[in-house]
Design a protein around this motif. Sequence first.
Motif, PDB file in Angstrom:
ATOM      1  N   LEU A 230       0.833  -1.209   0.000  1.00 46.31           N
ATOM      2  CA  LEU A 230       0.000   0.000   0.000  1.00 46.31           C
ATOM      3  C   LEU A 230       0.867   1.259   0.000  1.00 46.31           C
ATOM      4  O   LEU A 230       0.547   2.248  -0.674  1.00 46.31           O
ATOM      5  N   LEU A 231       1.966   1.228   0.751  1.00 43.99           N
ATOM      6  CA  LEU A 231       2.882   2.375   0.721  1.00 43.99           C
ATOM      7  C   LEU A 231       3.507   2.550  -0.658  1.00 43.99           C
ATOM      8  O   LEU A 231       3.706   3.683  -1.132  1.00 43.99           O
ATOM      9  N   LEU A 233       2.072   1.717  -3.487  1.00 43.81           N
ATOM     10  CA  LEU A 233       1.016   2.274  -4.335  1.00 43.81           C
ATOM     11  C   LEU A 233       0.928   3.790  -4.137  1.00 43.81           C
ATOM     12  O   LEU A 233       0.795   4.550  -5.107  1.00 43.81           O
ATOM     13  N   LEU A 234       1.012   4.236  -2.882  1.00 41.95           N
ATOM     14  CA  LEU A 234       1.012   5.679  -2.616  1.00 41.95           C
ATOM     15  C   LEU A 234       2.232   6.343  -3.247  1.00 41.95           C
ATOM     16  O   LEU A 234       2.146   7.447  -3.810  1.00 41.95           O
ATOM     17  N   HIS A 235       3.379   5.677  -3.159  1.00 42.10           N
ATOM     18  CA  HIS A 235       4.612   6.207  -3.760  1.00 42.10           C
ATOM     19  C   HIS A 235       4.408   6.467  -5.253  1.00 42.10           C
ATOM     20  O   HIS A 235       4.793   7.531  -5.772  1.00 42.10           O
ATOM     21  N   VAL A 236       3.798   5.520  -5.940  1.00 44.34           N
ATOM     22  CA  VAL A 236       3.574   5.672  -7.377  1.00 44.34           C
ATOM     23  C   VAL A 236       2.526   6.741  -7.656  1.00 44.34           C
ATOM     24  O   VAL A 236       2.682   7.575  -8.559  1.00 44.34           O
ATOM     25  N   LEU A 237       1.439   6.742  -6.899  1.00 46.89           N
ATOM     26  CA  LEU A 237       0.372   7.734  -7.116  1.00 46.89           C
ATOM     27  C   LEU A 237       0.922   9.154  -7.006  1.00 46.89           C
ATOM     28  O   LEU A 237       0.638  10.015  -7.852  1.00 46.89           O
ATOM     29  N   PHE A 238       1.700   9.393  -5.960  1.00 46.74           N
ATOM     30  CA  PHE A 238       2.292  10.728  -5.795  1.00 46.74           C
ATOM     31  C   PHE A 238       3.414  10.965  -6.815  1.00 46.74           C
ATOM     32  O   PHE A 238       3.487  12.022  -7.452  1.00 46.74           O
ATOM     33  N   GLY A 239       4.285   9.988  -6.979  1.00 44.17           N
ATOM     34  CA  GLY A 239       5.473  10.174  -7.802  1.00 44.17           C
ATOM     35  C   GLY A 239       5.169  10.351  -9.275  1.00 44.17           C
ATOM     36  O   GLY A 239       5.906  11.052  -9.991  1.00 44.17           O
ATOM     37  N   GLU A 240       4.093   9.730  -9.765  1.00 44.25           N
ATOM     38  CA  GLU A 240       3.739   9.845 -11.180  1.00 44.25           C
ATOM     39  C   GLU A 240       2.646  10.895 -11.404  1.00 44.25           C
ATOM     40  O   GLU A 240       2.052  10.952 -12.485  1.00 44.25           O
ATOM     41  N   ALA A 262       5.535   8.021   2.335  1.00 41.93           N
ATOM     42  CA  ALA A 262       5.597   6.947   1.340  1.00 41.93           C
ATOM     43  C   ALA A 262       6.849   7.025   0.473  1.00 41.93           C
ATOM     44  O   ALA A 262       7.122   6.090  -0.302  1.00 41.93           O
ATOM     45  N   GLY A 263       7.612   8.112   0.604  1.00 41.35           N
ATOM     46  CA  GLY A 263       8.757   8.348  -0.270  1.00 41.35           C
ATOM     47  C   GLY A 263       9.738   7.192  -0.378  1.00 41.35           C
ATOM     48  O   GLY A 263      10.159   6.827  -1.491  1.00 41.35           O
ATOM     49  N   PRO A 264      10.159   6.564   0.732  1.00 39.23           N
ATOM     50  CA  PRO A 264      11.171   5.496   0.635  1.00 39.23           C
ATOM     51  C   PRO A 264      10.631   4.176   0.084  1.00 39.23           C
ATOM     52  O   PRO A 264      11.414   3.249  -0.148  1.00 39.23           O
ATOM     53  N   PHE A 265       9.306   4.055  -0.120  1.00 40.03           N
ATOM     54  CA  PHE A 265       8.710   2.748  -0.403  1.00 40.03           C
ATOM     55  C   PHE A 265       8.375   2.596  -1.887  1.00 40.03           C
ATOM     56  O   PHE A 265       7.226   2.364  -2.271  1.00 40.03           O
ATOM     57  N   SER A 266       9.371   2.715  -2.713  1.00 38.03           N
ATOM     58  CA  SER A 266       9.159   2.500  -4.137  1.00 38.03           C
ATOM     59  C   SER A 266       8.827   1.026  -4.375  1.00 38.03           C
ATOM     60  O   SER A 266       9.171   0.159  -3.552  1.00 38.03           O
ATOM     61  N   ALA A 583       5.227   6.228  13.546  1.00 36.03           N
ATOM     62  CA  ALA A 583       5.993   5.256  14.325  1.00 36.03           C
ATOM     63  C   ALA A 583       5.820   3.844  13.771  1.00 36.03           C
ATOM     64  O   ALA A 583       6.771   3.049  13.737  1.00 36.03           O
ATOM     65  N   GLU A 584       4.598   3.525  13.319  1.00 34.62           N
ATOM     66  CA  GLU A 584       4.363   2.201  12.750  1.00 34.62           C
ATOM     67  C   GLU A 584       5.095   2.028  11.420  1.00 34.62           C
ATOM     68  O   GLU A 584       5.612   0.956  11.116  1.00 34.62           O
ATOM     69  N   VAL A 585       5.139   3.080  10.615  1.00 36.24           N
ATOM     70  CA  VAL A 585       5.895   3.013   9.358  1.00 36.24           C
ATOM     71  C   VAL A 585       7.378   2.808   9.660  1.00 36.24           C
ATOM     72  O   VAL A 585       8.062   2.004   9.006  1.00 36.24           O
TER      73      VAL A 585
END
Length: 732
Positions: A230-231, A233-240, A262-266, A583-585
């Motif tokens: 899920l992280l 997916l967020l990375h791609v949604l924001f990054g693209e 979500a940045g580190p989770f490509s 903290a959970e991330v």
Amino acid sequence: MAVEQKPTFCRICEPLCGMIATVEDGRLTALRPDKDHPLSAGFACQKGIVFAEIVNDPDRVTTPLRRRADGGFEPVSWDEAMADIARRLSDIHRRHGSGAIGWYYGNPGAFSYSHTLSLNTFMVGFGPRMHVFTAGSQDVNNRFVASQLLYGSPLALPIPDVLRTDLLVVIGANPIVSHGSVLTVPRIKDRMHDIVKRGGRVLVIDPRKTETAAQFEWLGIIPDGDAYLLLSLLHVLFGENLVDRARLARQADGAVWLERLAGPFSPDATEARTGIDPDTVRSLARDLARTRRAAVYGRVGTSTGENGTLTTYLLDAVNLVAGNIDVPGGTMFGSFGMPGERWGMKALGAVLRASYARKRSRIGDFPSVLLSEPAGVMAKEITTPGRGQVRALFVSAGNPVLSVPNGNELETALESLDLMVGVDLYVNETLAHCDYVLPAATMYERDDFPLPFQTLQPTPFRQATEAVVAPAGQARAEWEVIDDLTRRMWRRTPGLVALAAVRKAFALFGVRLTPRLLVDAVIRLGEGGDLFGLRRGGLTFARLTADHPHGKVLAPNLRDGVLPKVVVYRGGRVRLRHDGIAAEVDALSHRRVPDGYPMRLIGMRETRSENSWMHNAPLLMRGDRIQAARMHVDDAAAAKIVDGDTVRIASPHGEIELPVIVTKDIVAGVVAVPHGWGHRGTGGWQVANGAGGANVNQLMSSAPEDLEKLAGMARLTGVPVRVTSSGQSGER
């Protein structure tokens, strides 16, 4: 012979399918699907159809039972049982306070409005220090916590608009077997196939090719890898730049913070944790953003991992960022449609948020979720000395010895209680330790209205039912047991004194304060209700049962554009930024696997089981049915295991033995074991005892440090294990 055909509905699981009960001379003899039900339209699963076996089961408890010195039980009158229970409970309360009293209720309790409402009254009467444990900490509590963080209220529960979506992504759920969870959609298999028929897609992401995945698209994932996926997916949604940032800014605060999170989770960085090809992740993210009507839905498999609250939060975050929340075909919110509902929810949300922040469990310092504590620490709450030590425990509609982690620990703890009382249909593995077992009415022996599920329906719908038959023997509805107990104790407890005063005030007007009175008010004030006579022909409890015995559809679909009313934070905007989520991330990067346990354990639902409580129905257990694990053919070959062998599954916390089915329909390195088994002859149900099986939760940890921090959830999936042929000692 008088034969009647009575419309009613099933309350085993969440679709609440319409049923027709055949009643002969006051006895329930058969159940069949209701063809005239507007939503289930002649469908019911085999569990619902055979439920008459449970109503008429000769092993069922139908008279109050008292435990003898030899451990067996003897019949006793209601008055004698309740008088002794009230006396002993009063003494415990006088000497130790309300913190010495605990109550556990299981999953079926949520399907009886009168059970839950009366238990809440009991809790209020005894005060905030009373311990309440529920099956929710093995199932759903982190859904409530994620909603509280995002929307300000744990009761704001988003559901996928299955009826209109063109892309449904199902993660860690098996709706064809579960029939939906935190989602009330009768005939859900048909509704999912409708998506495909109209040119859409259903994608199931799961470590096992479940019964649902077998009928649609399956994408295998490493167990408990959902947060990483899920992280990414967020990375791609924001990054693209697939995000409508203006819309997101209108709906939520903290989007920039989430993007950084979500940045580190490509997809490339998470592949090792998910087992999913990076291009597949990117393609899915694009589809979620570009499909006009899309929804991501996750349930038990996403809730019971190491970071279940984070995963549940991320499910909603992906829907939000992709533009698929509060829109037709996306993820939507139901409501009761009551006057002033938003303000009532704001007030209730504030109370529950305050309770979450301030009320902490004595063991493990866990927050209160809907006023309850983690059942995983229940044994330690019983055995750990000090103020608040549980000395009296009530258990209703539940079997925690088979459902919480480390059931052996709990079983030992139960023997140290000063008082234990069970209210249920059977003397199960837990209730075998009770001082008293009180006979409960089944769902067809009481009236009902599915109160908790009203906001979880993509098709707004109302149905109520009267009791189909009288309770068997001396059985009573749970609310009547609680009412009797509180009436016997009201002089000894300040909170119950106040309750007694309210009862007397209603009695002056000839009204008895009951759960039915309260739920009737909800129906009257809700959408389609009669507003206490102000709307002619509007609904009441009595009018639903008399004029609409098959139920009444209120609207074809949910309304969109309600998010600002659902969110109780100021401004009606979703709140994304939370230190606990950060903290959970951070904890994701610190996950460790103990040496010597190379495989991962997951749970699985079975078509003919409902947790542990339906294993005494002969028709459901026909065919010499047994519990069996599933493992991949390559893992089996490496361990010299063949189909049908008995295997030993060991974790750092315990071990079990059971037969294995070897299959290609599971991700390599994974073993799946059905839960709810492990009947050992300590209870009073003969068919269940004959089936036996292994209690998979003996492999799980009840140590506070191993429970999920934000919701106190037990870790039941992705557990490191070692699988060997029985009698063999090597890895795998």
